[in-house]
Write a protein that holds these residues in place. Sequence first.
Motif, mmCIF file in Angstrom:
data_model
loop_
_atom_site.group_PDB
_atom_site.id
_atom_site.type_symbol
_atom_site.label_atom_id
_atom_site.label_comp_id
_atom_site.label_asym_id
_atom_site.label_seq_id
_atom_site.Cartn_x
_atom_site.Cartn_y
_atom_site.Cartn_z
ATOM 1 N N ALA A 235 10.459 -61.316 -41.851
ATOM 2 C CA ALA A 235 9.987 -62.628 -42.281
ATOM 3 C C ALA A 235 9.129 -63.286 -41.214
ATOM 4 O O ALA A 235 8.415 -64.250 -41.511
ATOM 5 C CB ALA A 235 11.174 -63.529 -42.634
ATOM 6 N N THR A 236 9.175 -62.786 -39.998
ATOM 7 C CA THR A 236 8.355 -63.344 -38.918
ATOM 8 C C THR A 236 6.989 -62.675 -38.817
ATOM 9 O O THR A 236 6.194 -63.042 -37.948
ATOM 10 C CB THR A 236 9.080 -63.185 -37.575
ATOM 11 O OG1 THR A 236 9.212 -61.783 -37.267
ATOM 12 C CG2 THR A 236 10.452 -63.817 -37.616
ATOM 13 N N LYS A 237 6.694 -61.701 -39.678
ATOM 14 C CA LYS A 237 5.458 -60.934 -39.581
ATOM 15 C C LYS A 237 4.451 -61.394 -40.634
ATOM 16 O O LYS A 237 4.832 -61.820 -41.734
ATOM 17 C CB LYS A 237 5.740 -59.440 -39.764
ATOM 18 C CG LYS A 237 6.713 -58.860 -38.761
ATOM 19 C CD LYS A 237 6.994 -57.402 -39.048
ATOM 20 C CE LYS A 237 8.002 -56.816 -38.072
ATOM 21 N NZ LYS A 237 8.299 -55.389 -38.349
ATOM 22 N N SER A 238 3.204 -61.279 -40.300
ATOM 23 C CA SER A 238 2.144 -61.526 -41.267
ATOM 24 C C SER A 238 2.005 -60.310 -42.181
ATOM 25 O O SER A 238 2.649 -59.278 -41.972
ATOM 26 C CB SER A 238 0.822 -61.806 -40.548
ATOM 27 O OG SER A 238 0.442 -60.680 -39.769
ATOM 28 N N PHE B 50 3.037 -53.632 -42.021
ATOM 29 C CA PHE B 50 2.761 -52.202 -42.133
ATOM 30 C C PHE B 50 2.247 -51.599 -40.826
ATOM 31 O O PHE B 50 1.910 -50.413 -40.787
ATOM 32 C CB PHE B 50 1.722 -51.965 -43.240
ATOM 33 C CG PHE B 50 2.143 -52.519 -44.573
ATOM 34 C CD1 PHE B 50 3.011 -51.802 -45.387
ATOM 35 C CD2 PHE B 50 1.686 -53.759 -45.005
ATOM 36 C CE1 PHE B 50 3.402 -52.307 -46.617
ATOM 37 C CE2 PHE B 50 2.079 -54.274 -46.231
ATOM 38 C CZ PHE B 50 2.946 -53.543 -47.041
ATOM 39 N N SER B 51 2.197 -52.416 -39.791
ATOM 40 C CA SER B 51 1.692 -51.909 -38.508
ATOM 41 C C SER B 51 2.744 -51.902 -37.413
ATOM 42 O O SER B 51 2.427 -51.603 -36.256
ATOM 43 C CB SER B 51 0.490 -52.749 -38.059
ATOM 44 O OG SER B 51 0.880 -54.113 -37.850
ATOM 45 N N SER B 52 3.990 -52.241 -37.733
ATOM 46 C CA SER B 52 5.040 -52.293 -36.715
ATOM 47 C C SER B 52 6.335 -51.751 -37.297
ATOM 48 O O SER B 52 6.503 -51.637 -38.521
ATOM 49 C CB SER B 52 5.250 -53.731 -36.216
ATOM 50 O OG SER B 52 5.616 -54.579 -37.293
ATOM 51 N N ASP C 3 3.500 -58.264 -32.942
ATOM 52 C CA ASP C 3 2.853 -59.031 -31.870
ATOM 53 C C ASP C 3 2.688 -60.498 -32.249
ATOM 54 O O ASP C 3 2.775 -61.390 -31.403
ATOM 55 C CB ASP C 3 1.492 -58.417 -31.535
ATOM 56 C CG ASP C 3 1.624 -57.018 -30.970
ATOM 57 O OD1 ASP C 3 2.688 -56.725 -30.389
ATOM 58 O OD2 ASP C 3 0.675 -56.230 -31.117
ATOM 59 N N ASP C 4 2.434 -60.754 -33.527
ATOM 60 C CA ASP C 4 2.266 -62.142 -33.978
ATOM 61 C C ASP C 4 3.563 -62.644 -34.604
ATOM 62 O O ASP C 4 4.202 -61.945 -35.367
ATOM 63 C CB ASP C 4 1.124 -62.247 -34.994
ATOM 64 C CG ASP C 4 1.317 -61.316 -36.182
ATOM 65 O OD1 ASP C 4 2.082 -60.334 -36.022
ATOM 66 O OD2 ASP C 4 0.728 -61.560 -37.246
ATOM 67 N N PHE C 5 3.947 -63.868 -34.251
ATOM 68 C CA PHE C 5 5.150 -64.490 -34.797
ATOM 69 C C PHE C 5 4.709 -65.521 -35.834
ATOM 70 O O PHE C 5 4.250 -66.609 -35.487
ATOM 71 C CB PHE C 5 5.967 -65.154 -33.682
ATOM 72 C CG PHE C 5 7.325 -65.626 -34.121
ATOM 73 C CD1 PHE C 5 8.391 -64.760 -34.147
ATOM 74 C CD2 PHE C 5 7.519 -66.942 -34.526
ATOM 75 C CE1 PHE C 5 9.648 -65.187 -34.557
ATOM 76 C CE2 PHE C 5 8.768 -67.375 -34.938
ATOM 77 C CZ PHE C 5 9.831 -66.504 -34.947
#
Length: 289
Positions: free
Chosen positions: A39-42, A47-49, A56-58
């Motif tokens: 839920a913290t990911k864009s 699909f990249s982590s 990397d982005d919160f």
Amino acid sequence: MTPGLTRVRRPGRSLTLTALTGIVLVYSLVPLLWLLVNATKSQPGLFSSFGLWFADDFALWDNVVETLRYDDGIFLRWLANTLLYVLAGAGGATLLATLGGYGLAKFDFVGRRAVFAIVIGAVAVPGTALAVPTFLMFSRLGLTNTPWAVIIPSLITPFGLYLMWVFAAEAIPDELLEAARCDGASELRTLFQICLPLLAPGIVTVLLFSMVATWNNYFLPLIMLKDPDWYPLTLGLDAWNAQAATVGGQPVFHLVITGSLLTILPLLAAFLLLQRYWQSGLAAGGVKE
């Protein structure tokens, strides 16, 4: 050992039981951890982590805001619908189960055994087996695609009725009722002023079971409702998920995950706020005079 003293044997710790409990705990918490982390990911970060670690982005706050604003704020409408179904359905089911269980436990009448057999039989019948007959009946009454199609079936909870029946039979002494009647108290006054405080742990238990069942209800609204404006959260999030999976559809997987996280928060809050009634009921039943 001192003569006259009895040695108390403490129960030993079972490594097998501890290991099984740990496995069940991990099995229960890993999906919740996955939901919280993702839920913290864009949308690109999903699909990249790695699924069980942060990107990397919160973007939790951005996801929450976008979820509440997406499609003219339809998520808030679905939340309001779910609260309506829970308050009317689960609240009404708890009230009926409390009154019915108290009456069946403390009043003797003709056909009591038959009622007990019917309740036990109803507990054994799965709700999905009654969904299609219920839909056909409500369709003839013209109640499909209305909130009543979800609220009215939610009022019937055979398990809650059986639970309150058993709990009332054990929690309320017959001598207490006889003393209240000898003092001139009416049946309603006896129920609301004397019996309800004693039934509080059972009422909270039935309320939470009914609330979870209504909050997570999916199949009944699926066959009863066609208008998205009356969808509960479960059906609405499934519609978003289907939209995201469609070729050419707008990628909203991150909104589905964030919406799922927001959906479980009220249930967690309800359990945390009402657990003290369970603890009081357990403590009251653990002391013998």
